[in-house]
Design an enzyme around this catalytic site. Structure first.
Site, PDB file in Angstrom:
ATOM      1  N   ARG A 186       0.853  -1.176   0.000  1.00  0.00           N
ATOM      2  CA  ARG A 186       0.000   0.000   0.000  1.00  0.00           C
ATOM      3  C   ARG A 186       0.892   1.229   0.000  1.00  0.00           C
ATOM      4  NH1 ARG A 186      -3.635  -2.543  -1.661  1.00  0.00           N
ATOM      5  NH2 ARG A 186      -5.745  -2.777  -0.838  1.00  0.00           N
ATOM      6  N   GLU A 195      -3.600   8.054  -5.320  1.00  0.00           N
ATOM      7  CA  GLU A 195      -3.766   7.426  -6.632  1.00  0.00           C
ATOM      8  C   GLU A 195      -5.021   7.966  -7.300  1.00  0.00           C
ATOM      9  OE1 GLU A 195      -3.669   3.177  -6.316  1.00  0.00           O
ATOM     10  OE2 GLU A 195      -1.850   3.166  -5.117  1.00  0.00           O
ATOM     11  N   HIS A 243      -0.650   0.750 -10.090  1.00  0.00           N
ATOM     12  CA  HIS A 243      -1.374  -0.212  -9.233  1.00  0.00           C
ATOM     13  C   HIS A 243      -1.931  -1.365 -10.074  1.00  0.00           C
ATOM     14  CE1 HIS A 243      -3.664  -0.447  -5.166  1.00  0.00           C
ATOM     15  NE2 HIS A 243      -3.357  -1.653  -5.606  1.00  0.00           N
TER      16      HIS A 243
END
Length: 321
Positions: A230, A259, A278
């Site tokens: 994370r 993000e 991601h």
């Protein structure tokens, strides 16, 4: 359970829930409507696992879903004090992303060791420049996070001949695969010997910011850092300083504090930093696999049987027994 209601947060694209047809009512919602629909739902599927709306909308009192499933490995975006305190079950997508992420990390390790980025850049410049690269076998990796993702990463790296130190929350001296799982407090003693440091830890209050100035200062100059856990596990400014100051050799980030990255983020231009959006666990068909997993668990829910992948809400992950 024929009259039950499954509330789905997010529908872009919608999950394929064909097996639920005729068995339950499925309602799709966006963030704005979530709080008004939660009291009438028996089950909540967090299909949009990037949303923080559940944490904001979860009711402290009154009716609420008895089960929440998130289509992600991490549960940090939905856990809040009210949800942790009540008896609602939380499950995650453990089992879907482990091997794809492990392959992604192995690809990064090989790409960094063999300087693929340098080859691509030199090809673009039409320059013939011979270099020597790193032999992966015999190097040492510290993998932080002893859950299924961390274990898959460790196993895949060991298949490449990498010596792996796996770090978990607590020590396990007789691990059948790794021999020893180091406790979290051993991390600082392992970092000075690492060629590769891979962060696969869950995000909790105790792990937030665990890779900052101190951790990077303990790594040797040859070390390469990878984060697929994370974003908030890493103090990004400290990582940038370590890279710009050549205190570590390179890094790769697949997750970020915020993000998506904005176009003016300084991370785009940091030397020897690979940025990916991601995507480390997202292989072809991954959404279908997530939908099938949820429907398998719904079958258990309907039959009154124990669910798979039940999260310990106070720990923030599915315990490994």
């Amino acid at each position: 359970m024929s009259e039950s209601t499954v509330l789905v947060l997010g529908s872009d694209p919608p999950p394929k829930l064909d097996r639920l047809t005729g068995r339950t009512r499925v309602i799709y919602t966006d963030e704005a409507s979530l709080s008004g629909l939660l009291p009438s739902a028996d089950v909540l599927l967090a299909w949009d696992f990037t949303s923080d709306a559940i944490r904001r909308a979860w009711p402290e009192k009154g009716p609420k879903p008895g089960w929440v499933h998130t289509a992600s490995a991490g549960v940090d975006r939905l856990l809040c004090p009210a949800l942790i305190a009540d008896d609602t079950l939380v499950t995650n997508a453990r089992g879907v992303f482990e091997q794809p992420i492990a392959e992604y990390v192995a690809g990064l390790v090989i790409a960094m060791a063999k300087d693929f980025y340098g080859s691509w850049e030199l090809q673009r410049q039409r320059r013939w420049q011979h270099r020597e690269t790193i032999r992966v076998a015999g190097t040492r990796a510290v993998v932080v996070g002893s859950g299924p993702i961390g274990r898959a990463i460790g196993s895949t790296l060991m298949a490449l001949g990498v010596k792996v130190d796996l770090v978990g929350r607590r020590a396990r001296p007789d691990d059948p695969e790794f021999g020893l799982v180091h406790p979290g407090e051993a991390l600082n003693g392992l970092l000075p010997h690492a060629d590769w440091v891979v962060c696969a830890a869950p995000l909790t209050e105790s792990s937030r910011g665990m890779f900052g100035k101190e951790a990077f200062s303990l790594m040797p100059p040859r070390a390469r850092f990878i984060n697929i856990g994370r974003g908030p596990l890493v103090v990004e400014d400290d990582l940038v300083a370590a890279l710009r100051g050549w205190r570590i050799a390179a890094a790769a980030l697949d997750v970020f504090e915020q993000e998506p990255l904005t176009t003016d983020s300084p991370l785009w231009d940091v030397p020897h930093l690979i940025v990916s959006p991601h995507m480390s666990g997202d292989t072809l068909g991954w959404r279908d696999a997530l939908a099938e997993q949820f429907q398998d668990n719904f079958d258990l829910w309907s039959a009154g049987r124990p669910l798979s992948n039940v999260v310990d809400k106070r720990l923030g992950y599915v315990p490994v027994h």
